[in-house]
Write an enzyme that holds these catalytic residues in place. Sequence first.
Site, mmCIF file in Angstrom:
data_model
loop_
_atom_site.group_PDB
_atom_site.id
_atom_site.type_symbol
_atom_site.label_atom_id
_atom_site.label_comp_id
_atom_site.label_asym_id
_atom_site.label_seq_id
_atom_site.Cartn_x
_atom_site.Cartn_y
_atom_site.Cartn_z
ATOM 1 N N LYS A 22 17.525 47.265 68.062
ATOM 2 C CA LYS A 22 17.490 48.520 68.837
ATOM 3 C C LYS A 22 18.854 48.815 69.444
ATOM 4 O O LYS A 22 19.388 49.902 69.291
ATOM 5 C CB LYS A 22 16.449 48.408 69.954
ATOM 6 C CG LYS A 22 16.523 49.530 70.968
ATOM 7 C CD LYS A 22 15.463 49.403 72.034
ATOM 8 C CE LYS A 22 15.843 48.581 73.233
ATOM 9 N NZ LYS A 22 16.758 49.239 74.187
ATOM 10 N N CYS A 118 17.561 52.916 87.097
ATOM 11 C CA CYS A 118 16.356 52.630 86.333
ATOM 12 C C CYS A 118 15.691 51.434 86.985
ATOM 13 O O CYS A 118 16.238 50.849 87.928
ATOM 14 C CB CYS A 118 16.657 52.407 84.862
ATOM 15 S SG CYS A 118 17.343 50.816 84.516
ATOM 16 N N ARG A 123 22.707 50.448 87.674
ATOM 17 C CA ARG A 123 23.374 50.702 86.399
ATOM 18 C C ARG A 123 24.353 51.881 86.430
ATOM 19 O O ARG A 123 24.152 52.909 85.777
ATOM 20 C CB ARG A 123 22.333 50.875 85.287
ATOM 21 C CG ARG A 123 21.394 49.696 85.233
ATOM 22 C CD ARG A 123 20.418 49.779 84.102
ATOM 23 N NE ARG A 123 20.960 49.272 82.859
ATOM 24 C CZ ARG A 123 20.261 49.141 81.736
ATOM 25 N NH1 ARG A 123 19.009 49.487 81.713
ATOM 26 N NH2 ARG A 123 20.811 48.671 80.653
ATOM 27 N N ASP A 308 18.176 40.134 78.474
ATOM 28 C CA ASP A 308 17.018 40.728 77.804
ATOM 29 C C ASP A 308 15.984 39.691 77.345
ATOM 30 O O ASP A 308 14.952 40.067 76.786
ATOM 31 C CB ASP A 308 17.475 41.559 76.596
ATOM 32 C CG ASP A 308 18.007 42.919 77.015
ATOM 33 O OD1 ASP A 308 17.842 43.295 78.186
ATOM 34 O OD2 ASP A 308 18.574 43.622 76.154
ATOM 35 N N ARG A 400 9.261 51.365 73.298
ATOM 36 C CA ARG A 400 10.700 51.650 73.287
ATOM 37 C C ARG A 400 11.455 50.592 72.489
ATOM 38 O O ARG A 400 12.527 50.874 71.943
ATOM 39 C CB ARG A 400 11.257 51.653 74.718
ATOM 40 C CG ARG A 400 10.814 52.826 75.564
ATOM 41 C CD ARG A 400 11.608 52.850 76.851
ATOM 42 N NE ARG A 400 13.000 52.586 76.573
ATOM 43 C CZ ARG A 400 13.828 51.904 77.372
ATOM 44 N NH1 ARG A 400 13.412 51.440 78.515
ATOM 45 N NH2 ARG A 400 15.074 51.697 77.018
HETATM 46 C C1 UD1 Z 1 23.108 45.355 79.174
HETATM 47 C C2 UD1 Z 1 23.282 43.961 78.645
HETATM 48 C C3 UD1 Z 1 22.968 44.001 77.181
HETATM 49 C C4 UD1 Z 1 21.561 44.541 77.034
HETATM 50 C C5 UD1 Z 1 21.405 45.914 77.698
HETATM 51 C C6 UD1 Z 1 20.007 46.437 77.672
HETATM 52 C C7 UD1 Z 1 24.887 42.260 79.343
HETATM 53 C C8 UD1 Z 1 26.276 41.968 79.660
HETATM 54 N N1 UD1 Z 1 24.624 43.508 78.917
HETATM 55 O O1 UD1 Z 1 23.988 46.213 78.473
HETATM 56 O O2 UD1 Z 1 23.101 42.737 76.598
HETATM 57 O O3 UD1 Z 1 21.213 44.623 75.715
HETATM 58 O O4 UD1 Z 1 21.791 45.796 79.030
HETATM 59 O O5 UD1 Z 1 19.186 45.788 78.575
HETATM 60 O O6 UD1 Z 1 24.015 41.421 79.437
HETATM 61 N N2 UD1 Z 1 27.896 48.120 85.088
HETATM 62 C C9 UD1 Z 1 28.669 48.720 86.047
HETATM 63 N N3 UD1 Z 1 29.357 49.839 85.705
HETATM 64 C C10 UD1 Z 1 29.315 50.387 84.459
HETATM 65 C C11 UD1 Z 1 28.525 49.756 83.474
HETATM 66 C C12 UD1 Z 1 27.812 48.622 83.834
HETATM 67 O O7 UD1 Z 1 28.721 48.265 87.183
HETATM 68 O O8 UD1 Z 1 29.978 51.383 84.209
HETATM 69 C C13 UD1 Z 1 27.108 46.902 85.436
HETATM 70 C C14 UD1 Z 1 25.632 47.121 85.251
HETATM 71 O O9 UD1 Z 1 25.030 47.731 86.364
HETATM 72 C C15 UD1 Z 1 25.139 45.710 85.025
HETATM 73 C C16 UD1 Z 1 26.277 45.081 84.261
HETATM 74 O O10 UD1 Z 1 27.441 45.861 84.555
HETATM 75 O O11 UD1 Z 1 24.982 45.039 86.245
HETATM 76 C C17 UD1 Z 1 26.038 45.002 82.748
HETATM 77 O O12 UD1 Z 1 26.143 46.260 82.244
HETATM 78 P P1 UD1 Z 1 26.397 46.611 80.722
HETATM 79 O O13 UD1 Z 1 26.768 45.432 79.911
HETATM 80 O O14 UD1 Z 1 27.206 47.831 80.682
HETATM 81 O O15 UD1 Z 1 24.957 47.033 80.420
HETATM 82 P P2 UD1 Z 1 24.461 47.584 79.135
HETATM 83 O O16 UD1 Z 1 25.503 48.131 78.245
HETATM 84 O O17 UD1 Z 1 23.321 48.432 79.544
#
Ligand code: UD1
Length: 423
Positions: A22, A118, A123, A308, A400
């Site tokens: 996904k 969320c 996030r 995850d 999802r």
């Molecule tokens: C994250 C997971 C990913 C998972 C996805 C869906 C990690 C490192 N990433 O990816 O493996 O598949 O969720 O559940 O495990 N953050 C900020 N600012 C930003 C972007 C992110 O502070 O601009 C923070 C987020 O709030 C979070 C962390 O960084 O605490 C990880 O974020 P990120 O890796 O960007 O999340 P996803 O890409 O959603």
Amino acid sequence: MDSILVTGNGPLNGQIPIAGAKNACLTLMPATLLSEEPLTLTNAPRLSDIKTMTLLLQSLGAEVSSLQDGQVLAMSSHDLISHTADYEIVRKMRASNLVLGPMLARLGQAVVSLPGGCAIGARPMDLHIEALEALGAEIELKDGYLHAQAPSGLKGAVHEMRFASVGATENMVMAATLAKGTTVLKNAAREPEIVDLVECLRKMGAQIEGEGTSTIEIQGVDRLHGATHQVVTDRIELGTYMLAPAICGGEVELLGGRLSLVGAFVEKLNAAGIDVEETDKGLKVARKNGRVTAVDVTTEPFPGFPTDLQAQMMALMCTAEGTSVLEERIFENRFMHAPELMRMGAQIDVHGGTATVTGVEGLKGAPVMATDLRASVSLILAGLAAEGETVVSRVYHLDRGYEHVVRKLEGVGAKIERIKSDG
Ligand code: UD1
């Protein structure tokens, strides 16, 4: 709203096919926006999130056709008609923000709704914004939307991320493929979904090196062309179904699985007493002895233990011998499955980002509520191991991210059915 009825039914045996990822597919799909030529994805998973991304791309003017029962996505972004990703779509799925980088690179402008919080945490988007600003984008927040512009095009730059965000890495890599000059992204995320994205972009003509390491170098090109790409195996679906025989006993082969996708997770399974073996078709998982042993888990960016899989691992630890400490380091509010598991007799103590689980000999079926995608499947795993009936409500979360969950688990002997509701 549909629910799922699970009845504890002893050991599981057989094979489960694992779908395309996904999270890889949701970043490969926006890559179509980078080129006027067609991009075709094979091994796509059949999930509601993929339909949401389809609607988003179509709203921008891309053509997206779902072929071969949804396993092939044929896309073309020859004529884009809009550069606005609407709140009504973005709020449903955070991955919608992955159109930002490609649109900015191709059109020089993009308007993307902020996703909002969320269930699992705030996030924010600051790391995405900083990465794109480093490439010369001007980004401002107006009415809940990010308005991004690069009137004279994006320019390559050296940028170090404060945290190795998966989404921000994907947005920056996609944007940099069409920027002028060289981009060096330091502290890049190393997840397999990023490696898969880069492999696809390279087939489209992008010049990228270093994917899978924390420094990615991108040499901008004038245009990208069409390509066909097979989506990598879903390591989270893989890990989830590896936990089914671990929690119920038995032996299950996960078709398409590879150790390299789930290394840190397999180390924990081994320590808990579960056998994992690579076969020519995938991974074979067996629990032959009695109860598993408690192990401690800390979630980390790849190659660490994935956030995850934390909820599903907690379900296993609920029935382990001993006490395990699960520490969630990626998201601040990702233990909502704990109170639901406690309704099934689990002993869990949550303090901030740490959950202490004292294993019990057996769980008991109960009505429980899914709160997010991975939480919902952890409740199903717990239900498979529990005595009696468990009804998991709000299964739209499950749709999802898990295709044919009932069929896949029935195939290895689980007693599970979907209860349709008209409401
Ligand atoms: C994250 C997971 C990913 C998972 C996805 C869906 C990690 C490192 N990433 O990816 O493996 O598949 O969720 O559940 O495990 N953050 C900020 N600012 C930003 C972007 C992110 O502070 O601009 C923070 C987020 O709030 C979070 C962390 O960084 O605490 C990880 O974020 P990120 O890796 O960007 O999340 P996803 O890409 O959603």
